[in-house]
Design an enzyme around this catalytic site. Structure first.
Site, mmCIF file in Angstrom:
data_model
loop_
_atom_site.group_PDB
_atom_site.id
_atom_site.type_symbol
_atom_site.label_atom_id
_atom_site.label_comp_id
_atom_site.label_asym_id
_atom_site.label_seq_id
_atom_site.Cartn_x
_atom_site.Cartn_y
_atom_site.Cartn_z
ATOM 1 N N CYS A 78 0.848 -1.203 0.000
ATOM 2 C CA CYS A 78 0.000 0.000 0.000
ATOM 3 C C CYS A 78 0.882 1.250 0.000
ATOM 4 O O CYS A 78 2.009 1.222 0.500
ATOM 5 C CB CYS A 78 -0.899 0.043 1.234
ATOM 6 N N GLN A 253 -10.610 -10.314 -11.892
ATOM 7 C CA GLN A 253 -10.649 -9.038 -11.176
ATOM 8 C C GLN A 253 -10.356 -9.303 -9.706
ATOM 9 O O GLN A 253 -10.813 -10.289 -9.128
ATOM 10 C CB GLN A 253 -12.011 -8.372 -11.353
ATOM 11 N N CYS A 374 -7.425 -0.751 -16.836
ATOM 12 C CA CYS A 374 -6.718 -0.675 -15.555
ATOM 13 C C CYS A 374 -5.579 0.339 -15.623
ATOM 14 O O CYS A 374 -4.767 0.419 -14.703
ATOM 15 C CB CYS A 374 -6.183 -2.051 -15.161
#
Length: 416
Positions: A78, A253, A374
């Site tokens: 992240c 996905q 994407c």
């Protein structure tokens, strides 16, 4: 290396804070616009030493593995856990808006379809065997150091609760201290573990993996570089109520809510179209849903994916006719003459986009085109090709699927 005080002006496309200096921009991870920080600077990269002014948008990260003080190091999974929702959602939407602007496109861009913690059903870990045991986690950003994790707020409970089981199977297949990857997909029948990059997997490792999987239960399949080692249950996922067994490590996905949001936008855009082409169809994410309301021709270059789609279509009642074609659309796009028979076309390419295919679509005159992407940069390029040929962008919807990262999906609806 020098130490200096900087004020962060904005977020860059990768999620790092950017400070403008006489020598050019300096990128400072884990900072937000408006913050004043003392950094250790090496060329155009700064590492925060202290902060004198914090942004009111700064929040406490959800994960102990995040940030410069993260447990076991800085997890590279992240980049934006320290940003409040308003700033974070605006940043994600701006990635799409700015990419489109760079090509002179200013269509309506909807608010971001947001993501929530615990939704990721597909996660790729890095693993490595050490003297102390099996490391399983994510690489530190820009490093080969593996941050070993004991929980992950973005991943589904079905994955997080089985981290020890995943470690056990990884330990069974490891042949050396070299790192390798394991992609974990949570399916309706159990976890699908796809190992990649394990060198010299022999009969000993195959036997150890088999024993490990059978003892653990809840693991549907384990593969090594596409080779099935054991498959107690066929992994299955659902596309609009149609059950599909995806190929090992194949594209799906990453979250079910994002997939459903994309599918809803696609189906709404198609309206009453009777014949639809689904390009870069994968295992049928959109094609099998579209087949509830229209005839579909699904085109995909990856053999195992298109076979999975075909098998699902043949074994599901109540669908309109589904035809398939294995074709590398990068080398051999569907030509304008082939496209003219369709009322609508959907395309969902990899990150590189669909430049050559869009040139043919531009010449085809197909009434409705839905682009799923994407990568905002390649999407903007592809949409510019279509708008130059007389297509109008009705709406672009950004969709968050990779929570707290700098990646964003988008669905664009165009009409002639």
């Amino acid at each position: 290396m020098t130490t200096e005080t900087l004020t962060i002006a904005r977020l860059g496309s990768g999620g790092d804070g950017i400070a403008d200096t006489p020598a050019g921009p300096v990128y400072v991870p884990f900072t937000l616009p408006g913050e004043t920080v003392a950094v250790a600077r090496v060329k155009n990269h700064g590492t925060v030493m202290s902060m004198s002014v914090a942004s009111p948008e700064r929040i406490t990260p959800a994960c102990v593995h995040f940030g410069p003080d993260g447990k076991n190091g800085t997890c590279g999974g992240c980049t934006l856990q320290h940003a409040g929702d308003a700033l974070y959602h605006d940043f994600k939407r701006s990635l799409v808006v700015n990419a489109l602007k760079s090509k002179g496109l200013t269509p309506d861009v909807a608010p971001l379809v947001t993501a929530a913690p615990g939704q990721r059903r597909r996660v790729t870990f890095t693993a490595r065997k050490t003297e102390k045991g099996m490391l399983l986690g994510f690489n530190q950003a820009g490093s080969h150091h593996i941050v070993s994790i004991d929980h992950c707020p973005i991943a589904s409970d079905g994955i997080v609760s089985r981290l020890d089981a995943i470690r056990q199977v990884a330990a069974a297949i490891a042949t050396s201290a070299e790192p390798f990857r394991v992609t974990v997909l949570e399916t309706l029948t159990g976890l699908d573990l796809a190992f990649e990059g394990v060198k010299k997997v022999g009969s000993r490792e195959r036997h150890a993996v088999t024993e490990s999987v059978l003892a653990l239960r809840g693991i549907a399949r384990a593969t090594s570089d596409g080779e099935i080692l054991i498959e107690p249950m066929k992994p299955e996922i659902e596309f609009g109520g149609v059950r599909v067994s995806p190929p090992s490590g194949g594209f799906t996905q990453a979250t079910k809510p994002a997939e459903e949001a994309m599918a809803d936008l696609v189906l709404a855009a198609l309206g009453k179209a009777k014949r639809v082409a689904d390009l870069f169809a994968g295992s049928g994410t959109f094609a099998l849903r579209i087949a509830r309301q229209a005839k579909v021709h699904a085109v995909e270059g990856e053999e195992k994916a298109i076979k999975a789609l075909d098998h699902a279509a043949r074994n599901t009642q109540g669908l309109k006719p589904v035809t398939i074609e294995r074709r590398d659309l990068f080398r051999r796009p569907l030509m304008a003459s082939e496209l003219k028979v369709y009322d609508a076309v959907v395309f969902d390419p990899p990150r590189a986009g669909a430049e050559d295919q869009c040139k043919e679509l531009a010449r085809s005159g197909v009434k409705t085109i839905v682009a799923v992407s994407c990568n905002p940069i390649s999407l903007a390029r592809d949409l510019a090709i279509l708008t130059a040929a007389g297509y109008r962008i009705r709406l672009v919807t950004p969709i968050d699927q990779f929570l707290w990262s700098a990646h964003v999906e988008a669905v664009a609806v165009l009409e002639k």
